[in-house]
Design a protein around this motif. Structure first.
Motif, PDB file in Angstrom:
ATOM      1  N   SER A 200       0.831  -1.207   0.000  1.00  0.00           N
ATOM      2  CA  SER A 200       0.000   0.000   0.000  1.00  0.00           C
ATOM      3  C   SER A 200       0.866   1.259   0.000  1.00  0.00           C
ATOM      4  O   SER A 200       0.558   2.239  -0.681  1.00  0.00           O
ATOM      5  CB  SER A 200      -0.934   0.007   1.214  1.00  0.00           C
ATOM      6  OG  SER A 200      -1.847  -1.066   1.144  1.00  0.00           O
ATOM      7  N   TYR A 201       1.963   1.231   0.755  1.00  0.00           N
ATOM      8  CA  TYR A 201       2.878   2.370   0.793  1.00  0.00           C
ATOM      9  C   TYR A 201       3.484   2.622  -0.584  1.00  0.00           C
ATOM     10  O   TYR A 201       3.525   3.765  -1.075  1.00  0.00           O
ATOM     11  CB  TYR A 201       3.984   2.112   1.818  1.00  0.00           C
ATOM     12  CG  TYR A 201       5.042   3.189   1.875  1.00  0.00           C
ATOM     13  CD1 TYR A 201       4.809   4.387   2.537  1.00  0.00           C
ATOM     14  CD2 TYR A 201       6.269   2.992   1.260  1.00  0.00           C
ATOM     15  CE1 TYR A 201       5.785   5.375   2.581  1.00  0.00           C
ATOM     16  CE2 TYR A 201       7.247   3.979   1.291  1.00  0.00           C
ATOM     17  CZ  TYR A 201       6.999   5.164   1.951  1.00  0.00           C
ATOM     18  OH  TYR A 201       7.959   6.142   1.989  1.00  0.00           O
ATOM     19  N   LEU A 202       3.944   1.554  -1.238  1.00  0.00           N
ATOM     20  CA  LEU A 202       4.561   1.692  -2.559  1.00  0.00           C
ATOM     21  C   LEU A 202       3.556   2.142  -3.609  1.00  0.00           C
ATOM     22  O   LEU A 202       3.912   2.845  -4.568  1.00  0.00           O
ATOM     23  CB  LEU A 202       5.205   0.363  -2.980  1.00  0.00           C
ATOM     24  CG  LEU A 202       6.398  -0.088  -2.134  1.00  0.00           C
ATOM     25  CD1 LEU A 202       6.850  -1.473  -2.558  1.00  0.00           C
ATOM     26  CD2 LEU A 202       7.551   0.905  -2.248  1.00  0.00           C
ATOM     27  N   ASP A 203       2.297   1.734  -3.434  1.00  0.00           N
ATOM     28  CA  ASP A 203       1.246   2.121  -4.383  1.00  0.00           C
ATOM     29  C   ASP A 203       0.584   3.448  -4.012  1.00  0.00           C
ATOM     30  O   ASP A 203      -0.388   3.849  -4.659  1.00  0.00           O
ATOM     31  CB  ASP A 203       0.170   1.021  -4.449  1.00  0.00           C
ATOM     32  CG  ASP A 203       0.694  -0.264  -5.070  1.00  0.00           C
ATOM     33  OD1 ASP A 203       1.743  -0.214  -5.732  1.00  0.00           O
ATOM     34  OD2 ASP A 203       0.046  -1.321  -4.890  1.00  0.00           O
ATOM     35  N   ASP A 204       1.103   4.108  -2.965  1.00  0.00           N
ATOM     36  CA  ASP A 204       0.510   5.348  -2.464  1.00  0.00           C
ATOM     37  C   ASP A 204      -0.975   5.149  -2.172  1.00  0.00           C
ATOM     38  O   ASP A 204      -1.825   5.949  -2.566  1.00  0.00           O
ATOM     39  CB  ASP A 204       0.699   6.479  -3.488  1.00  0.00           C
ATOM     40  CG  ASP A 204       0.392   7.855  -2.890  1.00  0.00           C
ATOM     41  OD1 ASP A 204       0.448   7.982  -1.650  1.00  0.00           O
ATOM     42  OD2 ASP A 204       0.063   8.779  -3.660  1.00  0.00           O
ATOM     43  N   ASP A 205      -1.256   4.065  -1.458  1.00  0.00           N
ATOM     44  CA  ASP A 205      -2.644   3.687  -1.203  1.00  0.00           C
ATOM     45  C   ASP A 205      -2.850   3.283   0.260  1.00  0.00           C
ATOM     46  O   ASP A 205      -3.618   2.380   0.567  1.00  0.00           O
ATOM     47  CB  ASP A 205      -3.024   2.526  -2.150  1.00  0.00           C
ATOM     48  CG  ASP A 205      -4.511   2.202  -2.102  1.00  0.00           C
ATOM     49  OD1 ASP A 205      -5.320   3.138  -1.908  1.00  0.00           O
ATOM     50  OD2 ASP A 205      -4.863   1.003  -2.248  1.00  0.00           O
ATOM     51  N   LEU A 206      -2.158   3.968   1.164  1.00  0.00           N
ATOM     52  CA  LEU A 206      -2.314   3.664   2.586  1.00  0.00           C
ATOM     53  C   LEU A 206      -3.719   4.031   3.070  1.00  0.00           C
ATOM     54  O   LEU A 206      -4.285   5.038   2.655  1.00  0.00           O
ATOM     55  CB  LEU A 206      -1.294   4.439   3.414  1.00  0.00           C
ATOM     56  CG  LEU A 206       0.174   3.999   3.323  1.00  0.00           C
ATOM     57  CD1 LEU A 206       1.042   4.975   4.087  1.00  0.00           C
ATOM     58  CD2 LEU A 206       0.362   2.585   3.849  1.00  0.00           C
ATOM     59  N   LYS A 211      -2.044   5.843   7.556  1.00  0.00           N
ATOM     60  CA  LYS A 211      -1.629   7.219   7.298  1.00  0.00           C
ATOM     61  C   LYS A 211      -1.380   7.974   8.605  1.00  0.00           C
ATOM     62  O   LYS A 211      -0.428   8.759   8.709  1.00  0.00           O
ATOM     63  CB  LYS A 211      -2.692   7.946   6.477  1.00  0.00           C
ATOM     64  CG  LYS A 211      -2.690   7.574   4.999  1.00  0.00           C
ATOM     65  CD  LYS A 211      -3.762   8.358   4.248  1.00  0.00           C
ATOM     66  CE  LYS A 211      -3.744   8.016   2.762  1.00  0.00           C
ATOM     67  NZ  LYS A 211      -4.811   8.727   2.026  1.00  0.00           N
ATOM     68  N   LYS A 215       2.192   9.499   9.705  1.00  0.00           N
ATOM     69  CA  LYS A 215       2.316  10.917  10.043  1.00  0.00           C
ATOM     70  C   LYS A 215       3.027  11.102  11.378  1.00  0.00           C
ATOM     71  O   LYS A 215       3.921  11.955  11.518  1.00  0.00           O
ATOM     72  CB  LYS A 215       0.928  11.559  10.100  1.00  0.00           C
ATOM     73  CG  LYS A 215       0.937  13.042  10.415  1.00  0.00           C
ATOM     74  CD  LYS A 215      -0.480  13.599  10.455  1.00  0.00           C
ATOM     75  CE  LYS A 215      -0.478  15.082  10.840  1.00  0.00           C
ATOM     76  NZ  LYS A 215      -1.860  15.629  10.907  1.00  0.00           N
ATOM     77  N   LYS A 218       6.738  10.319  11.009  1.00  0.00           N
ATOM     78  CA  LYS A 218       7.471  11.363  10.298  1.00  0.00           C
ATOM     79  C   LYS A 218       7.783  12.534  11.223  1.00  0.00           C
ATOM     80  O   LYS A 218       8.756  13.264  11.011  1.00  0.00           O
ATOM     81  CB  LYS A 218       6.669  11.850   9.097  1.00  0.00           C
ATOM     82  CG  LYS A 218       6.700  10.888   7.924  1.00  0.00           C
ATOM     83  CD  LYS A 218       5.933  11.447   6.731  1.00  0.00           C
ATOM     84  CE  LYS A 218       5.998  10.485   5.564  1.00  0.00           C
ATOM     85  NZ  LYS A 218       5.282  11.010   4.381  1.00  0.00           N
ATOM     86  N   GLU A 226      11.221  11.324   4.952  1.00  0.00           N
ATOM     87  CA  GLU A 226      10.201  12.038   4.193  1.00  0.00           C
ATOM     88  C   GLU A 226      10.011  11.356   2.850  1.00  0.00           C
ATOM     89  O   GLU A 226      10.961  10.994   2.174  1.00  0.00           O
ATOM     90  CB  GLU A 226      10.660  13.480   3.964  1.00  0.00           C
ATOM     91  CG  GLU A 226      10.649  14.319   5.230  1.00  0.00           C
ATOM     92  CD  GLU A 226       9.238  14.560   5.759  1.00  0.00           C
ATOM     93  OE1 GLU A 226       9.090  14.693   6.988  1.00  0.00           O
ATOM     94  OE2 GLU A 226       8.299  14.586   4.945  1.00  0.00           O
ATOM     95  N   ALA A 227       8.739  11.153   2.458  1.00  0.00           N
ATOM     96  CA  ALA A 227       8.446  10.486   1.192  1.00  0.00           C
ATOM     97  C   ALA A 227       8.767  11.432   0.030  1.00  0.00           C
ATOM     98  O   ALA A 227       8.711  12.629   0.169  1.00  0.00           O
ATOM     99  CB  ALA A 227       6.981  10.088   1.154  1.00  0.00           C
TER     100      ALA A 227
END
Length: 227
Positions: A200-206, A211, A215, A218, A226-227
């Motif tokens: 999900s992280y790699l697909d930007d689908d968290l 999320k 946050k 980070k 930082e992404a």
């Protein structure tokens, strides 16, 4: 004719992705070879005569099985055969002395064979000096991506990912014990949450839950870049 040597996870994954009218599987474990050819109707069980007829030999053996295989079967291989070797920790200069001057193509999986089987796609690296032979592999495996990369870089990448994953699992299990979580729960979150969150992280689908955690991490210096 293409002959795949070995009947393990990588052989299984390659059989799901190969585009070839005449592919055969050869291995000492006749039971697992039979399982593969039963599962994949396009493949047949190879015999020693097939080794001599093969245009391409795809070696899917662990590195310690290379020498015994070639010592036993080298004279049965055509002088014109192309030998494709996949063992991540075995370099070209270690394989070349075993094959009696036959053509060799180093081809390394960037990733994990079992996961490639589940995903139905994969990434393989071929040194830049073999771009012409790489074209043959691209035709043979149209759903696999091939890139130019040194063998040593693939080994470094796979080692890095494996080491960091094992460290992460160790930290997770330590904290789970501290929280007195049941072993069954720990195993389940390792089995599903880790790969699920990574994908999900790699697909930007968290999801929202992940999320919020990302946050907070980070905001803590050094815990998540930082992404």
């Amino acid at each position: 004719m293409v002959v795949i040597i070995g009947s393990g996870r990588l052989s299984r994954a390659l059989l799901t992705l190969i585009d070839c009218g005449d592919v055969r599987v050869y291995g000492r474990n006749t039971e697992t070879v039979k399982e593969l050819v039963d599962q994949f109707p396009l493949a047949k069980q190879a015999n020693k005569d097939d080794l001599n007829k093969a245009e391409i030999i795809i070696v899917c053996l662990p590195k310690n099985a290379y020498r015994p295989f070639f010592e036993e079967h080298l004279e049965e291989l055509s002088k014109n055969v192309l030998i494709v070797h996949f063992a991540t920790a075995l370099m070209e200069d270690q394989v070349s002395p075993l094959i009696g001057g036959r053509r060799l193509l180093p081809c390394k999986l960037v990733g994990h064979a079992k996961q490639m089987l589940l995903d139905g796609e994969g990434l393989f690296a071929v040194p830049s000096a073999y771009d012409e032979l790489r074209v043959q592999m691209e035709k043979l495996f149209p759903n696999i991506t091939f890139i130019s990369l040194k063998e040593e870089d693939v080994l470094a990448a796979n080692q890095l990912a494996t080491e960091e994953t094992m460290k992460m699992i160790g930290r997770l299990e330590k904290r789970a014990r501290e929280l007195k979580l049941p072993d069954r729960v720990t195993v389940q979150v390792e089995r599903q949450i880790i790969p699920g969150v990574v994908r999900s992280y790699l697909d930007d689908d968290l999801g929202g839950f992940a999320k919020e955690i990302a946050k907070k991490l980070k905001e803590k210096k050094g815990e998540l870049d930082e992404a």
